[in-house]
Motif scaffolding. Structure first.
Motif, PDB file in Angstrom:
ATOM      1  N   PRO A 157      50.561 -51.066 -27.353  1.00 46.28           N
ATOM      2  CA  PRO A 157      51.244 -51.320 -28.618  1.00 46.28           C
ATOM      3  C   PRO A 157      50.762 -50.410 -29.748  1.00 46.28           C
ATOM      4  O   PRO A 157      49.566 -50.298 -29.991  1.00 46.28           O
ATOM      5  N   LEU A 158      51.723 -49.771 -30.392  1.00 41.57           N
ATOM      6  CA  LEU A 158      51.502 -48.945 -31.574  1.00 41.57           C
ATOM      7  C   LEU A 158      50.335 -47.974 -31.434  1.00 41.57           C
ATOM      8  O   LEU A 158      49.483 -47.855 -32.313  1.00 41.57           O
ATOM      9  N   GLY A 159      50.325 -47.260 -30.318  1.00 45.90           N
ATOM     10  CA  GLY A 159      49.344 -46.197 -30.116  1.00 45.90           C
ATOM     11  C   GLY A 159      47.940 -46.659 -29.809  1.00 45.90           C
ATOM     12  O   GLY A 159      47.014 -45.833 -29.750  1.00 45.90           O
ATOM     13  N   LEU A 160      47.738 -47.961 -29.550  1.00 47.28           N
ATOM     14  CA  LEU A 160      46.383 -48.476 -29.315  1.00 47.28           C
ATOM     15  C   LEU A 160      45.693 -47.819 -28.122  1.00 47.28           C
ATOM     16  O   LEU A 160      44.493 -47.502 -28.204  1.00 47.28           O
ATOM     17  N   PRO A 161      46.380 -47.584 -26.975  1.00 45.97           N
ATOM     18  CA  PRO A 161      45.690 -46.906 -25.865  1.00 45.97           C
ATOM     19  C   PRO A 161      45.152 -45.529 -26.254  1.00 45.97           C
ATOM     20  O   PRO A 161      44.054 -45.138 -25.827  1.00 45.97           O
ATOM     21  N   ILE A 162      45.906 -44.802 -27.083  1.00 48.30           N
ATOM     22  CA  ILE A 162      45.484 -43.456 -27.474  1.00 48.30           C
ATOM     23  C   ILE A 162      44.319 -43.522 -28.461  1.00 48.30           C
ATOM     24  O   ILE A 162      43.339 -42.762 -28.343  1.00 48.30           O
ATOM     25  N   THR A 163      44.383 -44.413 -29.441  1.00 48.09           N
ATOM     26  CA  THR A 163      43.278 -44.521 -30.399  1.00 48.09           C
ATOM     27  C   THR A 163      42.005 -45.021 -29.715  1.00 48.09           C
ATOM     28  O   THR A 163      40.897 -44.599 -30.060  1.00 48.09           O
ATOM     29  N   THR A 164      42.165 -45.912 -28.725  1.00 51.54           N
ATOM     30  CA  THR A 164      41.004 -46.362 -27.954  1.00 51.54           C
ATOM     31  C   THR A 164      40.408 -45.200 -27.166  1.00 51.54           C
ATOM     32  O   THR A 164      39.180 -45.027 -27.116  1.00 51.54           O
ATOM     33  N   LEU A 165      41.267 -44.403 -26.556  1.00 49.12           N
ATOM     34  CA  LEU A 165      40.815 -43.244 -25.793  1.00 49.12           C
ATOM     35  C   LEU A 165      40.066 -42.260 -26.687  1.00 49.12           C
ATOM     36  O   LEU A 165      39.029 -41.703 -26.301  1.00 49.12           O
ATOM     37  N   ALA A 166      40.579 -42.065 -27.889  1.00 53.90           N
ATOM     38  CA  ALA A 166      39.904 -41.170 -28.832  1.00 53.90           C
ATOM     39  C   ALA A 166      38.542 -41.726 -29.220  1.00 53.90           C
ATOM     40  O   ALA A 166      37.564 -40.977 -29.355  1.00 53.90           O
ATOM     41  N   GLY A 167      38.460 -43.037 -29.379  1.00 51.90           N
ATOM     42  CA  GLY A 167      37.209 -43.656 -29.772  1.00 51.90           C
ATOM     43  C   GLY A 167      36.111 -43.521 -28.734  1.00 51.90           C
ATOM     44  O   GLY A 167      34.951 -43.295 -29.073  1.00 51.90           O
ATOM     45  N   VAL A 168      36.470 -43.641 -27.448  1.00 49.63           N
ATOM     46  CA  VAL A 168      35.441 -43.598 -26.403  1.00 49.63           C
ATOM     47  C   VAL A 168      35.118 -42.181 -25.955  1.00 49.63           C
ATOM     48  O   VAL A 168      34.085 -41.947 -25.323  1.00 49.63           O
ATOM     49  N   THR A 169      35.997 -41.220 -26.268  1.00 44.07           N
ATOM     50  CA  THR A 169      35.763 -39.838 -25.834  1.00 44.07           C
ATOM     51  C   THR A 169      35.291 -38.925 -26.956  1.00 44.07           C
ATOM     52  O   THR A 169      34.706 -37.866 -26.684  1.00 44.07           O
ATOM     53  N   GLY A 170      35.559 -39.302 -28.198  1.00 40.77           N
ATOM     54  CA  GLY A 170      35.226 -38.434 -29.320  1.00 40.77           C
ATOM     55  C   GLY A 170      36.213 -37.299 -29.509  1.00 40.77           C
ATOM     56  O   GLY A 170      35.997 -36.420 -30.361  1.00 40.77           O
ATOM     57  N   LEU A 171      37.314 -37.295 -28.761  1.00 44.04           N
ATOM     58  CA  LEU A 171      38.340 -36.264 -28.890  1.00 44.04           C
ATOM     59  C   LEU A 171      39.347 -36.679 -29.962  1.00 44.04           C
ATOM     60  O   LEU A 171      39.540 -37.873 -30.217  1.00 44.04           O
ATOM     61  N   PRO A 172      40.030 -35.724 -30.586  1.00 43.56           N
ATOM     62  CA  PRO A 172      41.001 -36.059 -31.636  1.00 43.56           C
ATOM     63  C   PRO A 172      42.168 -36.874 -31.076  1.00 43.56           C
ATOM     64  O   PRO A 172      42.768 -36.495 -30.054  1.00 43.56           O
ATOM     65  N   ALA A 173      42.498 -37.976 -31.745  1.00 45.17           N
ATOM     66  CA  ALA A 173      43.605 -38.815 -31.292  1.00 45.17           C
ATOM     67  C   ALA A 173      44.924 -38.054 -31.320  1.00 45.17           C
ATOM     68  O   ALA A 173      45.800 -38.272 -30.473  1.00 45.17           O
ATOM     69  N   THR A 174      45.072 -37.150 -32.281  1.00 46.49           N
ATOM     70  CA  THR A 174      46.325 -36.383 -32.389  1.00 46.49           C
ATOM     71  C   THR A 174      46.551 -35.537 -31.139  1.00 46.49           C
ATOM     72  O   THR A 174      47.655 -35.519 -30.574  1.00 46.49           O
ATOM     73  N   GLU A 175      45.486 -34.838 -30.688  1.00 46.01           N
ATOM     74  CA  GLU A 175      45.633 -33.989 -29.500  1.00 46.01           C
ATOM     75  C   GLU A 175      45.847 -34.817 -28.239  1.00 46.01           C
ATOM     76  O   GLU A 175      46.624 -34.433 -27.353  1.00 46.01           O
ATOM     77  N   LEU A 176      45.172 -35.951 -28.138  1.00 42.42           N
ATOM     78  CA  LEU A 176      45.365 -36.821 -26.975  1.00 42.42           C
ATOM     79  C   LEU A 176      46.794 -37.356 -26.934  1.00 42.42           C
ATOM     80  O   LEU A 176      47.411 -37.414 -25.864  1.00 42.42           O
ATOM     81  N   GLY A 177      47.329 -37.742 -28.095  1.00 46.00           N
ATOM     82  CA  GLY A 177      48.708 -38.212 -28.151  1.00 46.00           C
ATOM     83  C   GLY A 177      49.692 -37.119 -27.785  1.00 46.00           C
ATOM     84  O   GLY A 177      50.682 -37.362 -27.084  1.00 46.00           O
ATOM     85  N   MET A 178      49.424 -35.908 -28.245  1.00 46.16           N
ATOM     86  CA  MET A 178      50.298 -34.780 -27.913  1.00 46.16           C
ATOM     87  C   MET A 178      50.283 -34.503 -26.413  1.00 46.16           C
ATOM     88  O   MET A 178      51.326 -34.257 -25.807  1.00 46.16           O
ATOM     89  N   MET A 179      49.077 -34.546 -25.810  1.00 46.15           N
ATOM     90  CA  MET A 179      48.965 -34.263 -24.382  1.00 46.15           C
ATOM     91  C   MET A 179      49.665 -35.335 -23.554  1.00 46.15           C
ATOM     92  O   MET A 179      50.410 -35.020 -22.615  1.00 46.15           O
TER      93      MET A 179
END
Length: 546
Positions: free
Chosen positions: A171-193
């Motif tokens: 819901p509302l990008g939560l998987p991507i923001t969680t992924l960014a939080g645990v990896t330290g990678l930018p959420a924007t790039e993870l969402g784009m990928m």
């Protein structure tokens, strides 16, 4: 303090991984081969996981049981809280007779069940996944399909297939923001990928729905509308994730897919009506169950027809309002984070495990927002508080075996995670080196199959994907996003989702039948994602990596 060992069995990572897989193998064998009831499979696998955690991983028995208890608590809140309330809202519409009005309204979109499957399960389900998640799309769309005349097995199967590609962003990008939080990678790039992986497979999901509903005849007759729907959905998902925000990818895609599908079918209908799916094509063993007395005795609804749509419009409105920054801040203020008493776990690297903390999102949880929508629905449908409470109690009673299954499943997930069995499996798979690019989606798929959540899978394996990428000389953003993308296809075989779907249409106890129907589709779509990610790791498609 317990610190997770990665290779507790004879100092061998391979042997340790083989032992760590035993609970999962037990779960799938009991469910798919022995054909036990789902709750028996869940608790059987839990018993194996507890024995391994204590006997091989040397986790103190008290902490092992505490981890299982934490998982059971998570199962009740927020999971049962969410899907139980969603089904309760549906029961109120049935009780007042308004669901029949809704059924006729959707039937007017098209009298072809194949089109209805794409509109409701794929497009409307994606909207619900974007706003709520936590099994809400499966719980709601299965009962809607059932009311439109789908058999229970087919309604559940269609809803499960459709609830795949939206999971990467909802819901509302939560998987991507969680992924960014645990990896330290930018959420924007993870969402784009992820927006350059999931949409590629999203194109074919409506075609798969046609195969599920009507076999090759469905694809032969309706491949154009299905391809148009999937393409519009995919393009909108790609564009939103890459140029706007991943949080809105499913919302925009749901409206785009539905709009294009309705436009194409209306034009086709103007030239030549599309024949309705013949009832004779439905196997006898899939025949709908006899109606419950509350459905037979439902009164003729009084008042304007918009009330039939009000519960679902209310759900969308409540979840949309909850994301307004000021409202979201107010709801989040009621979230309580507590250290789980007696559970002191460190990861293999020595860092504190996030499992030691449990979050009670009293107001922001999807189930709590659904309760708010349910209270509004009570007023709109003129259901008395006493009758609404009776219907909720009856709903929970009918879901008792589903609740027991989810409790056992989440206890299993938390036990394996806390003991380090999941980490052992992940590190062993990461040893594949550059070949790990092909296997990375499998890790996400495994995590979602176990937990039922792309967000949870990302929190389990996100950091591991990045570490494996760095060791193999691969792009960390590519593999981290692959975890989220591959995980989407684990949704349809997750015992959590299977249980919700079975409970929603009165098939409790037949989760194994659904699992066998879904497993082949899940593996097929996963294989396509593995091929795509593997090619993106080579010069052939490396230009797709942001």
């Amino acid at each position: 303090m317990y610190q997770q060992p990665l290779q507790p069995v004879a100092g061998s990572l391979a042997l340790s991984a083989a032992c760590a897989a035993l609970p999962l193998i037990t779960l799938f064998l009991l469910l798919g081969v022995v054909r036990t009831r789902a709750w028996v499979a869940a608790f059987g696998a839990l018993a194996v996981a507890v024995a391994l955690a204590w006997g091989l991983w040397r986790m103190p028995l008290s902490q092992t049981l505490l981890a299982a208890g934490q998982g059971a608590t998570f199962a009740i809140f927020p999971l049962v809280w969410t899907f139980g309330t969603a089904i309760w809202i549906y029961r109120m519409t049935v009780h007042t007779g308004h669901f029949d009005t809704l059924r006729r309204g959707f039937a007017r979109i098209s009298d072809d069940r194949r089109i209805q499957a794409m509109v409701i399960a794929f497009c409307f389900g994606s909207l619900l996944e974007a706003l709520a998640g936590q099994g809400t799309p499966v719980a709601v769309t299965t009962v809607m399909l059932l009311a439109l005349g789908f058999t229970p097995v087919r309604a559940a199967t269609v809803a499960l297939v459709a609830n795949t590609v939206p999971a990467a962003f909802g819901p509302l990008g939560l998987p991507i923001t969680t992924l960014a939080g645990v990896t330290g990678l930018p959420a924007t790039e993870l969402g784009m990928m992820a927006g350059r992986q999931v949409p590629v497979i999203a194109v074919v999901v409506p075609l798969v729905l046609l195969l599920v509903v009507d076999g090759r005849r469905g694809v032969r007759e309706l491949w154009r509308p299905a391809l148009a729907c999937g393409s519009a959905f995919a393009l909108a998902q790609f564009a939103t994730a890459n140029w706007l925000t991943a949080a809105l990818a499913d919302l925009v895609a749901a409206f785009a897919g539905a709009g294009v599908l309705l436009l194409v079918t209306r034009r086709a209908a103007a030239r030549q009506p599309v024949p309705a799916l013949a009832a004779a094509s439905v196997p006898e063993h899939d025949a709908p169950p006899p109606q419950r007395s509350s459905e037979r005795d439902a009164p003729t609804p009084q008042g304007p027809q918009w009330r039939a749509y009000a519960p679902y419009l209310t759900i969308v409105a409540v979840f949309a309002v909850s994301q307004i920054p000021a409202v979201k801040h107010l709801l989040d203020a009621g979230t309580l984070a507590v250290s789980w008493p007696g559970l002191h776990v460190r990861t293999a690297s020595g860092a504190p495990s996030p499992l030691s903390t449990f979050r009670f999102a009293w107001f922001a949880a999807p189930g709590s927002l659904l309760v708010a929508a349910g209270l509004i629905t009570m007023a709109l449908l003129r259901v008395s508080p006493r009758e609404a409470a009776r219907l909720y109690g009856r709903t929970l009673f009918e879901l008792r075996w589903a609740v027991l299954t989810v409790v056992g499943l989440l206890a299993l997930s938390f036990t394996m995670n806390a003991a380090g069995q999941i980490a052992t499996l992940g590190v062993w798979m990461a040893g594949a080196g550059t070949l790990f690019a092909v296997l990375a989606p499998v890790l996400g798929w495994l995590g979602v199959a176990l937990t039922g959540s792309d967000t949870s899978s990302n929190s389990l394996f996100g950091a591991l994907q990045v570490a494996a990428a760095q060791r193999a000389g691969l792009d960390p953003v590519l593999l981290a996003a692959a975890n989220a993308s591959g995980g989407t296809f684990g949704k349809m075989i997750s015992l959590q989702n299977l249980t919700i779907a079975a409970a929603a249409v009165g098939l409790t106890g037949r989760e194994g039948d659904l699992f066998r129907r879904m497993f082949g589709w899940s593996v097929l779509l996963l294989a396509l994602m593995c091929l795509l990610v593997g090619l993106q790791a080579t010069p052939l498609l490396s230009w797709m990596v942001p």
